[in-house]
Design a protein around this motif. Structure first.
Motif, mmCIF file in Angstrom:
data_model
loop_
_atom_site.group_PDB
_atom_site.id
_atom_site.type_symbol
_atom_site.label_atom_id
_atom_site.label_comp_id
_atom_site.label_asym_id
_atom_site.label_seq_id
_atom_site.Cartn_x
_atom_site.Cartn_y
_atom_site.Cartn_z
ATOM 1 N N GLN A 186 0.832 -1.207 0.000
ATOM 2 C CA GLN A 186 0.000 0.000 0.000
ATOM 3 C C GLN A 186 0.871 1.263 0.000
ATOM 4 N N PRO A 187 0.385 2.334 -0.638
ATOM 5 C CA PRO A 187 1.178 3.579 -0.727
ATOM 6 C C PRO A 187 1.051 4.441 0.524
ATOM 7 N N ILE A 188 1.476 3.914 1.655
ATOM 8 C CA ILE A 188 1.350 4.653 2.914
ATOM 9 C C ILE A 188 2.606 5.483 3.166
ATOM 10 N N ASP A 189 2.435 6.517 3.976
ATOM 11 C CA ASP A 189 3.546 7.418 4.324
ATOM 12 C C ASP A 189 4.153 7.082 5.678
ATOM 13 N N LEU A 209 12.340 -2.659 6.654
ATOM 14 C CA LEU A 209 11.364 -2.522 5.576
ATOM 15 C C LEU A 209 10.930 -1.063 5.410
ATOM 16 N N ALA A 210 10.790 -0.361 6.525
ATOM 17 C CA ALA A 210 10.448 1.063 6.455
ATOM 18 C C ALA A 210 11.523 1.834 5.702
ATOM 19 N N ALA A 211 12.792 1.535 6.001
ATOM 20 C CA ALA A 211 13.887 2.197 5.297
ATOM 21 C C ALA A 211 13.871 1.834 3.805
ATOM 22 N N GLU A 212 13.634 0.561 3.522
ATOM 23 C CA GLU A 212 13.629 0.094 2.118
ATOM 24 C C GLU A 212 12.490 0.716 1.316
ATOM 25 N N ARG A 213 11.305 0.824 1.927
ATOM 26 C CA ARG A 213 10.124 1.302 1.206
ATOM 27 C C ARG A 213 9.924 2.816 1.312
ATOM 28 N N GLY A 214 10.777 3.498 2.089
ATOM 29 C CA GLY A 214 10.634 4.945 2.239
ATOM 30 C C GLY A 214 9.390 5.323 3.021
ATOM 31 N N ILE A 215 9.182 4.645 4.155
ATOM 32 C CA ILE A 215 8.019 4.888 5.014
ATOM 33 C C ILE A 215 8.511 5.426 6.352
ATOM 34 N N ALA A 216 7.912 6.501 6.809
ATOM 35 C CA ALA A 216 8.278 7.060 8.112
ATOM 36 C C ALA A 216 7.815 6.114 9.224
ATOM 37 N N PHE A 217 8.562 6.092 10.330
ATOM 38 C CA PHE A 217 8.238 5.204 11.451
ATOM 39 C C PHE A 217 8.034 6.034 12.708
ATOM 40 N N ILE A 218 6.883 5.825 13.372
ATOM 41 C CA ILE A 218 6.595 6.449 14.672
ATOM 42 C C ILE A 218 6.710 5.371 15.745
ATOM 43 N N ALA A 219 7.518 5.626 16.761
ATOM 44 C CA ALA A 219 7.716 4.673 17.857
ATOM 45 C C ALA A 219 6.744 4.989 18.981
#
Length: 303
Positions: A186-189, A209-219
């Protein structure tokens, strides 16, 4: 610390981790990170509202939360994260924002949380009215509840310019397999999940996977609902914490989280101004490198 020295130290620390540099520093020298899909920089420490802002109409408690949120913005904060699941938290956030004049620095993040896709738009509109904002910066499907239907709604809102970013969340370390599926298809941010110095499962698959897909991560749950920081506070902060400019446990634990290059933002929650000040200390000073991160893990594990 001198700003030039801070920037040099930050860059060296991220390079030592062998991952892309994501951090930049605003003029005031706080640690910010880029949202991969746009490059927009946001402060690396945000604010959660679970439990702490669920205070209903109590005027004294609401006034205390206004002070907490004012301190958050004064010290460089941006992202405020909430959910319809959190009782009166969204209404209290709206009350606080109105009292503060809705600071321009606000990055508004909430969630949709209903088992019916048809009910999603009405719930989102209720949340928007409670916050008192024209539109949200980020809307997330809370704990993947009815995520297929809600994600369609959110992506349509984004396409129409009624929303800036779309995300999904999980907590308690659950449903990581489902989160991975969404991240891959899915094209999520944004994606939000639990990460702290004691709960590091996301380091194995979600963060790469977040780094690979260019997705921001909130902890989320950076202090394990307070259990983690209550535990470590029974022990002295190691003297070598000064090497990463930490003089309190909250900053120590938060710097560990946000020093991972795939982490965009951590969202500790508090109802106290003094604790907010300690949290925001993590935005300043040197960032742990790989060796220091291992040292931090070993020390906390030994307590």
């Amino acid at each position: 610390m001198h700003r030039r020295r801070f920037l040099a130290t930050l860059g060296a620390s991220l390079a030592a981790l062998g991952l892309p540099r994501l951090a930049v520093a605003r003029p005031q020298g706080i640690l910010t990170k880029a949202i991969p899909t746009t490059g927009e920089a946001i402060p690396a420490i945000g604010m959660g509202t679970w439990i702490t802002f669920n205070v209903g109409g109590d005027p004294q408690a609401r006034a205390q939360r206004v002070d907490v949120l004012r301190t958050f913005f004064e010290l460089g904060g941006g992202m405020v994260d909430s959910s319809p699941m959190y009782g009166s938290a969204e209404a209290v956030v709206g009350h606080c924002l109105e009292a503060l004049g809705t600071p321009q620095e606000l990055f508004s993040a909430t969630k949709v949380w209903t088992s019916s896709g048809e009910d999603g738009p009405d719930e989102i509109e209720t949340s928007r009215a409670l916050w008192g904002v024209d539109r949200f910066d980020l809307l997330q499907v809370h704990n993947l509840l009815a995520w297929e239907d809600h994600l369609q709604t959110l992506l349509e809102m984004k396409a129409q310019g009624r929303l800036r970013y779309v995300g999904v969340t999980t907590s308690h370390g659950r449903r990581h397999g489902d989160i991975e599926q969404v991240m891959r298809t899915q094209p999520i941010d944004f994606v939000q999940a639990t990460y702290n110095i004691a709960d590091r499962e996301v380091e194995q698959r979600i963060l790469p996977l977040a780094a690979e897909r260019g997705i921001a991560f909130i902890a989320n749950r950076p202090f394990r609902r307070g259990d983690l920081i209550d535990h470590v506070k029974r022990h002295p902060l190691p003297p070598w914490a000064a090497e990463i400019d930490c003089d309190n446990w909250a900053a120590f634990l938060l710097k560990f989280i946000v020093s991972h290059p795939a982490v965009t933002c951590a969202i500790p929650a508090t109802s106290r101004v003094d604790h907010m000040r300690e949290n925001m200390d993590a935005l300043r000073g040197r960032v742990p490198d790989t060796a220091m991160r291992e040292r931090m893990i070993d020390y906390v594990r030994s307590l």
